[in-house]
Design an enzyme around this catalytic site. Structure first.
Site, PDB file in Angstrom:
ATOM      1  N   ARG A  95      57.700  44.757  33.648  1.00 31.65           N
ATOM      2  CA  ARG A  95      57.778  43.582  34.515  1.00 31.65           C
ATOM      3  C   ARG A  95      58.022  43.983  35.965  1.00 31.65           C
ATOM      4  NH1 ARG A  95      62.224  39.647  32.657  1.00 31.65           N
ATOM      5  NH2 ARG A  95      61.411  38.406  34.368  1.00 31.65           N
ATOM      6  N   ASP A 106      61.211  34.547  33.504  1.00 28.86           N
ATOM      7  CA  ASP A 106      61.088  34.660  32.059  1.00 28.86           C
ATOM      8  C   ASP A 106      60.274  33.478  31.576  1.00 28.86           C
ATOM      9  OD1 ASP A 106      62.487  36.946  31.834  1.00 28.86           O
ATOM     10  OD2 ASP A 106      64.396  36.014  31.278  1.00 28.86           O
ATOM     11  N   GLU A 107      59.647  33.639  30.420  1.00 27.10           N
ATOM     12  CA  GLU A 107      58.764  32.558  29.962  1.00 27.10           C
ATOM     13  C   GLU A 107      59.523  31.271  29.646  1.00 27.10           C
ATOM     14  OE1 GLU A 107      56.956  33.744  26.347  1.00 27.10           O
ATOM     15  OE2 GLU A 107      58.843  34.281  25.399  1.00 27.10           O
ATOM     16  N   GLU A 128      66.915  45.614  32.214  1.00 30.69           N
ATOM     17  CA  GLU A 128      66.028  45.842  33.349  1.00 30.69           C
ATOM     18  C   GLU A 128      66.505  45.066  34.573  1.00 30.69           C
ATOM     19  OE1 GLU A 128      65.440  43.802  31.025  1.00 30.69           O
ATOM     20  OE2 GLU A 128      64.446  42.012  31.791  1.00 30.69           O
ATOM     21  N   ASP A 129      67.102  43.903  34.317  1.00 31.91           N
ATOM     22  CA  ASP A 129      67.576  43.095  35.447  1.00 31.91           C
ATOM     23  C   ASP A 129      68.796  43.724  36.105  1.00 31.91           C
ATOM     24  OD1 ASP A 129      68.967  42.670  33.157  1.00 31.91           O
ATOM     25  OD2 ASP A 129      68.995  40.478  33.288  1.00 31.91           O
ATOM     26  N   ARG A 147      74.427  45.991  27.315  1.00 32.34           N
ATOM     27  CA  ARG A 147      74.508  45.739  28.753  1.00 32.34           C
ATOM     28  C   ARG A 147      75.742  46.379  29.357  1.00 32.34           C
ATOM     29  NH1 ARG A 147      70.627  42.057  30.364  1.00 32.34           N
ATOM     30  NH2 ARG A 147      71.658  41.054  32.104  1.00 32.34           N
TER      31      ARG A 147
END
EC number: 2.4.1.224
Lengths: 719, 746
Positions: free
Chosen positions: B540, B556-557, B644-645, B701
């Site tokens: 992404r 995000d979807e 990833e964020d 996380r």
């Protein structure tokens, strides 16, 4: 002389005793002398006559009147230039000394015509037009001094711009004969065409001891970095042809090659490129059918078609500048003038003024070996960058290539920067075209810092006589945990501040400063008493701000120490009907100012406001007793390029005392005045620096569905 | 008598006349002096009568023909390589560019260590930095640059770390090739008493990355001057500069300070011996001690005792903190530790080291950060620094910090800067310009492969006087297959495409199923591009060529947003183009019990992360994410399909040193059902079907935060306490006045 004056004081007493015959004789004599005196006086005090006479004696001369100097055969020859010379080894800084202006003094030797023993001149051209232009420019500049003992840099009047016209040995001897030569120490030579056939050295071949060389066409092996100055090869076409600046953008051709003396090997490669890419390339050459002379210099041909040079350069995005026998090419100057991006292919070449100019922003340097890849390399450059390069190229020409004066001044400035490095011009000053200089901002507080919470902020309260309200403000502010000090600026000269015992008891130091005049700008004075970075400017009637709101404002300021962080927000608007700016205080969706009736800001802005406010704004504000906050907003926005931050929701900011006299008409005149301020300031700043934004800062959990007692700043926005 | 009178009178007249003449002349001179015109009036370069007749310095045809075209360029280039070797090396003649033109690009190889070889701590750090850099290769065939395994840092024969027989050993290396394409790191060269630049072995055509380089021996455009650093210098991360606030007025307690050795004999003693002259005990503190070396008392002079006593009165660290300027005179060698120390301490260095080629002088504009003095003019130094104005002090001081943090605070940065400078030379038409090197955030964070154009970066808008573009690209990360037209992604597409600032939408298809046919997607007013993400979470943030706008809206979807929320956030982003601007905040914290960094999704009063499930940022960060970060971190992200964020937030904060920005949103992201859920630290807020109900997701996380912090070498995340709302947000005013009224609807 003193003695004769004494005699003179007794003189008049003698006259009556003289005989008549003698008397007449004396009177006649006296009158003649008197007349003479008056005439002399008239001559002396008539400024025009002096100047013209001076000019007559100094300027109205021919080059051929310069004294002739014969160089003896045995005259000493300087050593060849020392490659290890640097400013700290071969340059005498003591001559330059410390001076408050940080400017070097440059002396020019008077013109002499050197000839050898048999009377043959050392140079076939003598003083050239270009060198004369250069020297006149220097002598007209601030650098010039006629006092040889005060000079830091010496410039010989012997023209060595073109080595081809020189007799090497004799020129060197002539240099060594200069009265202050002293092994060439602090002497500066200008040379544009170095070397001669067959191998063309890249630096002037004339032995020159330790003299600095401002040379066109240095290679990395002959250039003494930090000592020599690389200069352009001046193109006389610059003066002849006027090429108006063209807007950056795509041009008819992508690549253009205009040089006539390209080596066969390279021409073959260029032609191959042309075959592959067709119309995008234009390969020009000499016109074979034209007769030699000036005409051929201004024409180029391709397959029988004739093009005007240098005008054709403006038709291309990129222009090839290949090395010839020499590294420095006059074509570079023509190309820059045309606003065409030079593609420089000259391995080891030290680009002109590369010590200060960032050529990567104005040119593409490609190794000669990579000539076949030129097209691909250039195609990979983004369009917007090409446009920037075109603009940059033209700017370089205007500022540094366009005349001998520009070249000379740049050279001296570079040397000046080395001698006074702490006063050197910055990268931006050298490289940014004036358009960019005008619109860009370089904030004085550019480092992204979030200062620690302690030691807090200093609240500066401006007051005149509203003591009751002032005390309430002080009590309210003193509840804010990060408050470090309270400073009351007492602006009332007719009344003394209340006794110490009457003031509210506060835990932080409270200091009252009495001002000499009732001026609004007093609130922005950088008082020594303000020891913190953060200042809270607050009016003596702002009693409605809660301590949570103030503390939160301070926290936000810490994240934006270079901005104004305030509570009531305002907006400026363009009034299309009136064609001018308008002040807006209504409930708008946008903000471009915050009122300094309650705002945090950096103490540095106090210093700027007091000492660096442009134009007469400061006096204007004091005279009108209004708009000091707008002026502050202008100042900060102009220097940082950023919008202020409005914190917390809107409150009614009217003080209860003023509502009584608050009438509609008063409000309207107020608005008109404020609008006038904006227009006035915009014209002084020459631009509208205010930035409009649509956001304000609230605590993270403001109005969120979350227990109030767990919020850091629960008491926000309540009325 | 008569005659006498006659003469007297005549004499008198003459006198008057002369007096008047001189007086007049004098007055004229005075006038000239006052108006400063004396120089020009007195003797300017004459304006020659015949100046228009003067010949040109060169005939125009001569200029254009330039003496013919010279010899064959090919031959000339070949002959150069033979002539310009060793001390006259340049990249053109001593570097084999062909080695770097391969598929693998710029790769650095390190010779394997020999058995029993001991390497000093500092050299070990240098090698580690190379190995961990993105340029490292273990295959010498694809290498462009070679680094020796032999420790060459200390070439002082008297030192314990001196490695003997280097010459013979390197000559035995089959890849040595007279040093072509090699970099040799060195901190100390030469020894008592002259401390020459000699390394004790023949470096041949190798590039020297050396401290204390002298301008005379420096091969311009070839060698690289590096700073002298101590063995305690951190491997990565590194301490930040000491400047935490810009006090005004910026002057500190002391104006100028020096505390150090005074050499009684030998090289460098000239300068150090004179330093005590400028000491005034008030604002200028220049302290020297004779006490150093074994036999200092032998050379002791009359000053020593007094100086030594005075020396003990002041503390070096205290002086560093409290001086505006710090003298950095040469020691035995040209560079000293003092240089980096004062740079870090924001004490503006005043250099007294003639002939020192300053560290990374190729790229750094030192005159904007230090005062370059001249050893010969020591006594002028006090008046020079006194004359520096407050604006300049502020600027110089901030610049010391900028340079320290960009290039010097860790061995990693010093080594990477060295490599990047060489890389810029090798690929000169894809390289950084001086501005990129000298502006925030520094050259290491500017990757010229992305673009060589300043306006394409998020950092320079203000300097260029331009503002970010008016449009954005939405990148939607789709992981679930398309089954119904009422899926959240369909709604999202509608919402995003309605924004007037949206110029294109990219759907990053990361589902198990192949992407559906074009016709399955609803018709859009903006171009819709579907790309295959190959089921990698890190995809992404790939620098998709399709992204044409500066702003990227990452989604995000299943994100639920309103068009006006998007519009408002985009407006905010345009004010802060170098930061991430998003909606749901998270925070990190230091756990003193575990002695580790923690991550929390609790509602707190501050935040340091905004989730990239809905956030605006500059597209350059895609490039940094994919090319600047090491692949190990991206592998971690892909393996866990998580973090990833967080990584993106780490990256952006490390670049800007600033927190992200949270903007107002209508209701909580992903519809938090109750407060309890968000309070429970083991569960990431969300709906039941989402992956974040999985407790493992949250532990991952936590671990990510620690892993990232250790790679960066410090914690780049910064907390913020505010969010940005529309100006009239929830104000008591008619909704009709409000531009973003939808945000307040429940």
């Amino acid at each position: 002389m003193c003695a004769s004056v004494k005699y003179g004081s007794r003189g008049p007493a003698l006259i009556p005793r003289m005989k008549t015959k003698h008397r007449i004789y004396y009177i006649t004599l006296f009158s003649v002398v008197l007349l003479g005196l008056i005439a002399t006086g008239m001559f002396q005090f008539w400024p025009h006559s002096i100047e013209s006479s001076a000019e007559w004696s100094l300027d109205r001369r021919s080059v051929h009147d310069a004294p002739l100097v014969r160089i003896p055969m045995s005259s000493p020859i300087p050593e060849r230039g020392d490659l290890s010379c640097r400013m700290h080894t071969c340059f005498d800084v003591y001559r330059c000394g410390y001076n408050p202006k940080n400017k070097i003094k440059v002396y020019i030797y008077p013109l002499q015509r050197f000839v050898d023993e048999v009377g043959v001149p050392i140079s076939s051209t003598g003083l050239s037009r270009e060198y004369n232009d250069l020297l006149s420019a220097i002598s007209d500049s601030d650098f010039y001094t006629d006092d040889v003992t005060r000079a830091c840099l010496f410039i010989p009047s012997t023209d060595v711009l073109n080595q081809n016209s020189l007799r090497i040995r004799e020129t060197a001897q002539a240099l060594a004969m200069l009265p202050r030569w002293d092994k060439g120490m602090n002497h500066l030579l200008f040379n544009m065409l170095p070397g001669g056939p067959p191998d063309y050295n890249t630096a002037l071949d004339v032995p020159r001891d330790r003299a600095l060389l401002a040379g066109g066409g240095f290679s990395t092996w002959t250039y003494r970095q930090g000592y020599d100055v690389s200069i352009p090869v001046y193109s006389p076409l610059s003066a002849e042809v006027d090429l108006p600046e063209r807007q950056p953008g795509p041009r008819r051709y992508f690549i253009l090659s205009s040089q006539t003396a390209i080596h066969r090997e390279y021409r073959v490669e260029l032609e191959r490129l042309k075959e592959e890419n067709g119309e995008a390339l234009l390969l020009l050459d000499k016109c074979s059918n034209l007769s030699q002379g000036l005409a051929s210099v201004r024409k180029r041909c391709y397959k029988g078609q004739v093009y005007d040079y240098p005008q054709i350069l403006q038709e291309s995005s990129f222009c090839v500048v290949l090395r010839g026998a020499r590294l420095g090419q006059a074509t570079l100057s023509d190309v820059l003038q045309a606003g065409c991006v030079p593609v420089i292919m000259a391995d080891s070449y030290i680009l002109p003024f590369s010590e200060v100019l960032d050529w990567k922003r104005a040119s593409v340097v490609i190794p000669e070996e990579k000539l076949p890849e030129m097209y691909t390399i250039l195609k990979s450059i983004p369009h917007r960058q090409v446009e920037e390069m075109q603009r940059q190229a033209r700017w370089f020409w205007e500022a540094y290539f366009s005349s001998m004066k520009a070249i000379g001044m740049t050279t001296l400035q570079i040397i000046n920067d080395r001698i006074y490095p702490y006063a050197a011009r910055t990268y931006e000053e050298w490289n940014n075209p004036s358009v960019v200089k005008w619109s860009s901002v370089n904030s004085p507080l550019f480092l992204p810092l979030i200062p620690p919470r302690s030691p807090g902020f200093t609240a500066v309260v401006l007051t005149y006589d509203r003591i009751e309200s002032l005390f309430r403000v002080i009590t309210e502010i003193s509840k804010v945990s990060s408050l470090a000090k309270l400073l009351v600026v007492w602006n009332n000269q007719n009344k003394s501040p209340p006794e110490e015992s009457l003031w509210p008891k506060v835990t932080v130091p409270l200091k009252v400063v009495r001002t000499k005049e009732n001026k609004l700008s007093n609130r922005f004075f950088p008082f020594d008493e303000i020891e913190t970075e953060a200042v809270l400017a607050i009016d003596d009637d702002i009693i409605m701000l809660t301590s949570d709101e103030l503390q939160f404002g301070y926290e936000v300021w810490r994240e934006f120490p270079d901005r104004l962080v305030g509570y009531p927000g305002r907006l400026h608007l363009w009034d299309h009907e009136m064609g001018k700016w308008k002040y807006e205080s209504e409930w708008t969706n946008e903000v471009s100012m915050v009122l300094t009736g309650a705002a945090f800001y950096h103490k540095y802005f106090n210093y700027l406001y007091t000492y660096k406010m442009p134009g007469d704004i400061k006096n204007w504000v004091d005279a009108h007793m209004n708009c000091e906050d707008i002026a502050m907003n202008f100042l900060v926005a102009n220097i940082t390029g950023k919008a202020p931050i409005k914190v917390t929701p809107r409150k009614k900011f009217k003080c209860p005392e003023c509502t009584a006299i608050d009438g509609l008409s008063l409000d309207q005149t107020h608005m008109v005045e404020r609008s006038e301020c904006i227009n006035k300031f915009a014209s002084v700043f020459g631009t509208m620096p205010l930035k409009v934004v649509e956001h304000r800062a609230d605590p993270v959990l403001y109005k969120d569905d979350f227990p109030e007692k767990l919020k850091s700043f629960p008491n926000i926005g309540s009325l | 008598m008569q005659a006498r009178k006659k003469y007297v009178l005549l004499g008198l007249c003459m006198c008057c006349w002369l007096l008047l003449y001189y007086w007049g002349g004098l007055q004229e001179r005075l006038l000239g002096l006052i108006t400063h015109k004396r120089g020009e009036v007195a003797r300017p370069w004459p304006s020659w009568l015949d100046r228009d007749l003067l010949p040109g310095y060169a005939d125009q045809a001569e200029l254009q023909n330039d003496g013919g075209s010279g010899d064959s360029p090919r031959q000339r280039r070949q002959s150069w390589a033979g002539i310009y070797k060793d001390s006259r090396c340049r990249m053109d003649t001593c570097f084999d560019f062909a080695r770097c033109q391969g598929q693998s690009g710029f790769r650095v190889y390190i010779y394997p260590p020999e058995k029993g070889e001991r390497v000093s701590e500092s050299y070990h750090k240098i090698l580690t930095s190379v190995v961990e850099s993105r340029y490292y290769t273990s295959d010498p065939r694809e290498a462009c640059l070679f680094v020796l395994g032999i420790d060459t840092l200390d070439r002082d024969q008297l030192s314990t770390q001196f490695v003997p027989n280097v010459d013979e050993r390197i000559r035995g290396y089959p890849l040595w090739n007279d040093g072509r394409n090699h970099v040799i790191f060195n901190l100390y060269s030469g020894t008592w008493p002259n401390y020459t630049e000699d390394l004790g072995f023949n470096v041949g055509q190798a590039i020297l990355a050396k401290a204390s380089l002298n301008t005379e021996h420096f091969r311009p455009g070839f060698d690289i001057s590096i700073p002298l650093f101590s063995k305690e210098h951190p491997q990565k991360g590194g301490e930040r500069g000491w400047l935490v606030r810009n006090t005004v007025p910026p002057r500190r307690k002391y104006l100028l300070m020096f505390k150090g050795k005074r050499y009684l004999t030998g090289i460098g003693s000239d300068t150090r011996n004179a330093l005590h002259h400028i000491h005034n005990g008030k604002d200028i503190v220049s302290l020297t001690t004779c006490r150093h070396g074994k036999d200092w008392e032998k050379h002791k002079d009359t000053r020593c005792d007094h100086d030594n006593q005075e020396y003990e009165r002041f503390d070096y660290q205290e002086l560093l903190h409290n001086s505006t300027f710090c003298l950095v005179p040469r020691g035995r060698r040209l560079g000293s530790f003092r240089f980096l120390e004062s740079l870090q301490a924001a004490c503006i260095p005043v250099l007294l080291s003639n002939g020192w080629e300053l560290p990374f002088s190729d790229v750094i504009q030192w005159n904007q950060a230090v005062i370059e003095g001249d050893e010969r003019l020591l006594l002028q130094v006090p008046s020079t620094v006194r004359a520096v104005g407050i604006d300049r002090v502020l600027a110089l001081r901030q610049r010391t910090q900028m340079l320290w943090e960009a290039y010097f605070s860790s061995v990693d940065k010093i080594v990477l800067t060295t490599l990047e400078i060489i890389k810029d030379r090798v690929y000169s038409h894809i390289s950084r310009n001086k501005f990129m090197w000298n502006a925030l955030p520094g050259g290491l964070l500017v990757l010229p492969e992305y673009s060589t154009h300043l306006a394409h970066y998020p950092f320079y808008y203000l300097n260029l006087g331009i503002s970010p573009g008016q449009e954005f690209t939405a990148v939607i990360h789709a992981t679930s297959p398309l089954v119904s037209q009422s899926q959240p992604i369909m709604k999202l597409l509608q919402v995003v495409s309605k924004s007037k600032y949206c110029s294109q939408i990219i759907i990053l298809w990361n589902s198990e199923k192949p992407p559906p046919h074009r016709s399955k997607w609803p018709p859009m007013p903006v171009p819709l591009i579907i790309t295959d993400g190959r089921r990698k979470t890190s995809s992404r943030f790939l620098p998709h060529a399709a992204i044409e706008t500066e702003a990227v809206l990452s989604l995000d979807e299943d994100t639920v947003l309103l068009t006006s929320e998007i519009d408002f956030a985009f407006h905010v982003w345009r004010s802060f183009p170098e930061r991430i601007v998003g909606y749901p905040p998270r925070s990190h914290f230091w756990d003193p019990v575990k002695k580790a960094w923690g991550y929390t999704s609790k509602w707190t009063n501050e935040y340091s992360i905004v989730l990239t499930g809905a956030a605006f940022y500059h597209r350059y960060y895609h490039h940094l994410f994919s090319h600047y970060l090491p692949s190990s971190l991206r592998v971690l992200v892909d393996r866990t399909s998580n973090c990833e964020d967080i990584l993106m937030n780490f990256l952006v904060s490390s670049v800007t040193n600033l927190p992200p920005i949270k903007v107002a949103q209508r209701k909580q992201y992903k519809e938090m059902p109750t407060l309890q859920v968000s309070f429970c630290p083991s569960i990431e807020s969300g709906t039941k079907t989402a992956p974040w109900v999985n407790p493992e997701h949250f532990t991952q996380r936590q671990e990510c935060v620690s892993t990232f912090a250790s790679w960066f070498g410090y914690m780049p995340l910064v907390h913020s306490q505010f969010r940005l709302d529309p100006v009239l947000f929830k104000d008591h005013v008619s909704v009709l006045r409000k531009r973003y009224k939808d945000l307040e609807r429940v």
